[in-house]
Design an enzyme around this catalytic site. Structure first.
Site, PDB file in Angstrom:
ATOM      1  N   HIS A   1      -5.501   1.802  -0.865  1.00 50.88           N
ATOM      2  CA  HIS A   1      -4.273   2.417  -1.536  1.00 50.88           C
ATOM      3  C   HIS A   1      -2.912   1.371  -1.341  1.00 50.88           C
ATOM      4  O   HIS A   1      -1.920   1.842  -2.131  1.00 50.88           O
ATOM      5  CB  HIS A   1      -3.999   3.775  -1.091  1.00 50.88           C
ATOM      6  CG  HIS A   1      -3.774   4.661  -2.072  1.00 50.88           C
ATOM      7  ND1 HIS A   1      -3.966   6.029  -1.856  1.00 50.88           N
ATOM      8  CD2 HIS A   1      -2.912   4.687  -3.160  1.00 50.88           C
ATOM      9  CE1 HIS A   1      -3.208   6.640  -3.004  1.00 50.88           C
ATOM     10  NE2 HIS A   1      -2.727   5.793  -3.655  1.00 50.88           N
TER      11      HIS A   1
ATOM     12  N   ASP B   1      -4.236  12.994  -3.478  1.00 51.04           N
ATOM     13  CA  ASP B   1      -4.633  12.334  -2.300  1.00 51.04           C
ATOM     14  C   ASP B   1      -4.781  13.227  -1.041  1.00 51.04           C
ATOM     15  O   ASP B   1      -3.884  14.205  -1.167  1.00 51.04           O
ATOM     16  CB  ASP B   1      -3.465  11.296  -1.965  1.00 51.04           C
ATOM     17  CG  ASP B   1      -4.152  10.153  -0.763  1.00 51.04           C
ATOM     18  OD1 ASP B   1      -4.823  10.570  -0.005  1.00 51.04           O
ATOM     19  OD2 ASP B   1      -3.746   9.167  -1.002  1.00 51.04           O
TER      20      ASP B   1
ATOM     21  N   HIS C   1      -3.861  12.399   1.723  1.00 49.82           N
ATOM     22  CA  HIS C   1      -2.947  12.008   2.795  1.00 49.82           C
ATOM     23  C   HIS C   1      -1.556  11.781   2.017  1.00 49.82           C
ATOM     24  O   HIS C   1      -1.594  11.389   0.886  1.00 49.82           O
ATOM     25  CB  HIS C   1      -3.540  10.745   3.536  1.00 49.82           C
ATOM     26  CG  HIS C   1      -4.715  10.741   4.009  1.00 49.82           C
ATOM     27  ND1 HIS C   1      -5.875  10.583   3.457  1.00 49.82           N
ATOM     28  CD2 HIS C   1      -5.096  11.218   5.410  1.00 49.82           C
ATOM     29  CE1 HIS C   1      -6.803  10.606   4.137  1.00 49.82           C
ATOM     30  NE2 HIS C   1      -6.663  11.010   5.383  1.00 49.82           N
TER      31      HIS C   1
ATOM     32  N   ASP D   1       0.398   9.163   2.806  1.00 51.71           N
ATOM     33  CA  ASP D   1       0.834   7.817   2.695  1.00 51.71           C
ATOM     34  C   ASP D   1       2.399   7.677   2.851  1.00 51.71           C
ATOM     35  O   ASP D   1       2.641   6.699   1.966  1.00 51.71           O
ATOM     36  CB  ASP D   1      -0.007   7.273   1.585  1.00 51.71           C
ATOM     37  CG  ASP D   1      -1.381   7.332   1.568  1.00 51.71           C
ATOM     38  OD1 ASP D   1      -1.896   7.405   2.636  1.00 51.71           O
ATOM     39  OD2 ASP D   1      -1.743   7.265   0.423  1.00 51.71           O
TER      40      ASP D   1
ATOM     41  N   HIS E   1      -2.555   0.924   4.073  1.00 54.97           N
ATOM     42  CA  HIS E   1      -2.829   1.923   2.995  1.00 54.97           C
ATOM     43  C   HIS E   1      -2.145   3.251   3.066  1.00 54.97           C
ATOM     44  O   HIS E   1      -2.278   4.088   2.562  1.00 54.97           O
ATOM     45  CB  HIS E   1      -4.226   1.684   2.792  1.00 54.97           C
ATOM     46  CG  HIS E   1      -5.180   2.365   3.710  1.00 54.97           C
ATOM     47  ND1 HIS E   1      -6.467   2.870   3.833  1.00 54.97           N
ATOM     48  CD2 HIS E   1      -4.880   2.705   4.963  1.00 54.97           C
ATOM     49  CE1 HIS E   1      -6.938   3.409   4.653  1.00 54.97           C
ATOM     50  NE2 HIS E   1      -5.921   3.387   5.617  1.00 54.97           N
TER      51      HIS E   1
ATOM     52  N   ASP F   1      -6.609   8.781  -5.414  1.00 55.23           N
ATOM     53  CA  ASP F   1      -7.495   8.272  -4.428  1.00 55.23           C
ATOM     54  C   ASP F   1      -8.697   9.210  -4.316  1.00 55.23           C
ATOM     55  O   ASP F   1      -8.976  10.357  -4.414  1.00 55.23           O
ATOM     56  CB  ASP F   1      -6.609   8.835  -3.133  1.00 55.23           C
ATOM     57  CG  ASP F   1      -7.214   7.847  -1.862  1.00 55.23           C
ATOM     58  OD1 ASP F   1      -8.423   8.216  -1.480  1.00 55.23           O
ATOM     59  OD2 ASP F   1      -6.352   7.632  -1.029  1.00 55.23           O
TER      60      ASP F   1
ATOM     61  N   ASP G   1     -10.416  10.313  -1.900  1.00 59.03           N
ATOM     62  CA  ASP G   1     -10.461  11.364  -0.665  1.00 59.03           C
ATOM     63  C   ASP G   1      -9.703  12.568  -1.284  1.00 59.03           C
ATOM     64  O   ASP G   1      -9.351  13.319  -0.401  1.00 59.03           O
ATOM     65  CB  ASP G   1      -9.930  10.797   0.458  1.00 59.03           C
ATOM     66  CG  ASP G   1      -8.501  10.419   0.777  1.00 59.03           C
ATOM     67  OD1 ASP G   1      -7.574  10.908  -0.174  1.00 59.03           O
ATOM     68  OD2 ASP G   1      -8.138   9.739   1.624  1.00 59.03           O
TER      69      ASP G   1
ATOM     70  N   GLU H   1      -9.383   3.281  -3.303  1.00 51.54           N
ATOM     71  CA  GLU H   1     -10.099   3.898  -2.048  1.00 51.54           C
ATOM     72  C   GLU H   1     -11.608   3.976  -2.053  1.00 51.54           C
ATOM     73  O   GLU H   1     -12.253   4.371  -1.289  1.00 51.54           O
ATOM     74  CB  GLU H   1      -9.510   4.736  -1.258  1.00 51.54           C
ATOM     75  CG  GLU H   1      -8.037   4.696  -0.829  1.00 51.54           C
ATOM     76  CD  GLU H   1      -8.046   3.881   0.599  1.00 51.54           C
ATOM     77  OE1 GLU H   1      -9.201   3.537   1.036  1.00 51.54           O
ATOM     78  OE2 GLU H   1      -7.164   3.580   0.890  1.00 51.54           O
TER      79      GLU H   1
END
Length: 322
Positions: free
Chosen positions: A100, A127, A129, A131, A144, A231, A233, A276
């Site tokens: 990422h 995402d 997360h 980030d 990332h 992403d 995830d 990712e």
């Protein structure tokens, strides 16, 4: 059987491979662009009626050995130039990665383009997360997990972007969607900077339609350019295991497709990155194929042509049944 995109909706798409893994400690993400191509990304978008120009993979702008900000900067500058060139050619940049940290380059390129156009930029961050770490707050030091903080002008990122450095991305123009894992330091930053958030608790309670519609309505009101960063995830790992940062409880297959369909229907998306994907951790290409299907939905693949009403929404009066 899926429908082909209406020719009036056909777009010219620039595919830019970004085989970056210097922003993570988990090897394998550099194979992501090749896996997406192998899973049929170009063919699928072409079958929808779009024109795809595959520019191959970018190379870093200088030495990019090891991990850390210096190596990431070499990739950031190269990818930013490639994205700017795609805009100049009248195409929609699709950056395929790669970890990422590549979004530092794809979003920086979009920021420079929007500055020239005099248009605001919004970023939808799909995402698990946030980030939004900085080198000071990050528990791992992996870049990332830092791109949004750097793009929004947080300190600690010297010489990351090419001169002249554009004005920082306003944090209120960022929306985190699907968030379910956040470090303590970045939680404080996200709150202080008033970053938009739709976490998985909100999605569990209200679904994806109402929260996403609010985001899209704001982008439309402001006549903004929308960049989408997807992403792997963001998805539940039971659907897409090919990522080094899995977090249980992610978006379902249907939720993700609905989001992509809404993004397509909005007509607001002007650039995209898919990040990712780690084929080394995948199950026989499963995650790559899911991502290709989602990108296809964002670019117009659907089961039934609209704007006919959804079957469930058609009353018995409308169908002639009593």
């Amino acid at each position: 059987m899926t429908s082909e995109t209406n020719r009036a909706d056909a777009r010219r798409i620039a595919l830019i491979g970004a085989p970056i893994e210097v922003g993570t400690s988990e090897p394998g993400a550099l194979m992501g662009p090749a896996a997406l191509r192998t899973a049929g990304l170009v063919r699928t978008l072409s079958d929808l009626g779009h024109t795809i120009v595959d520019h191959g993979d970018v190379a870093p702008d200088g030495p990019a050995d090891g991990r850390g900000l210096q190596a990431v900067a070499a990739w950031t500058r190269a990818l930013s130039r490639a994205v700017e060139a795609a805009f100049a050619a009248g195409t929609v940049p699709l950056a395929a990665g790669g970890d990422h940290s590549l979004s530092l380059g794809s979003v920086d390129g979009a920021m420079r383009h929007c500055a020239r156009e005099g248009r605001p930029l919004f970023v939808l961050w799909l995402d698990a997360h946030a980030d939004f770490n900085t080198p000071e707050t990050s528990p791992s030091g992996n870049v990332h997990g830092m791109p949004l903080a750097a793009l929004c002008g947080e300190p600690g990122f010297p010489s990351l972007f090419a001169e002249p450095v554009p004005a920082p991305l306003p944090p209120e123009n960022v929306h985190l969607f699907g968030l379910r894992s956040i470090d303590a330091g970045e939680r404080a930053l996200v709150t202080a900077r008033r970053v938009g958030v739709t976490d998985m608790r909100t999605i569990d309670e209200f679904g994806v339609v109402a929260p996403l519609r609010r985001v899209l309505d704001r982008v439309a009101r402001e006549g903004a350019h929308l960049h989408v960063s997807l992403d792997v995830d963001f998805l539940d790992p039971s659907i897409a295991p090919g990522v080094g940062t899995t977090v249980p409880g992610g978006a379902t297959f249907r939720e993700a497709h609905l989001i992509m369909e809404m993004l397509h229907d909005s007509g607001l998306v002007r650039s995209l990155d898919v990040v990712e994907l780690n084929p080394f951790l995948d199950d026989r290409g499963r995650s790559a194929r899911v991502l290709v299907e989602l990108v296809a939905s964002l670019f117009g693949r659907r089961i039934l042509d609209r704007p006919t009403p959804a079957i469930e929404a058609v009353s018995s009066d409308q169908t002639g049944r009593r």
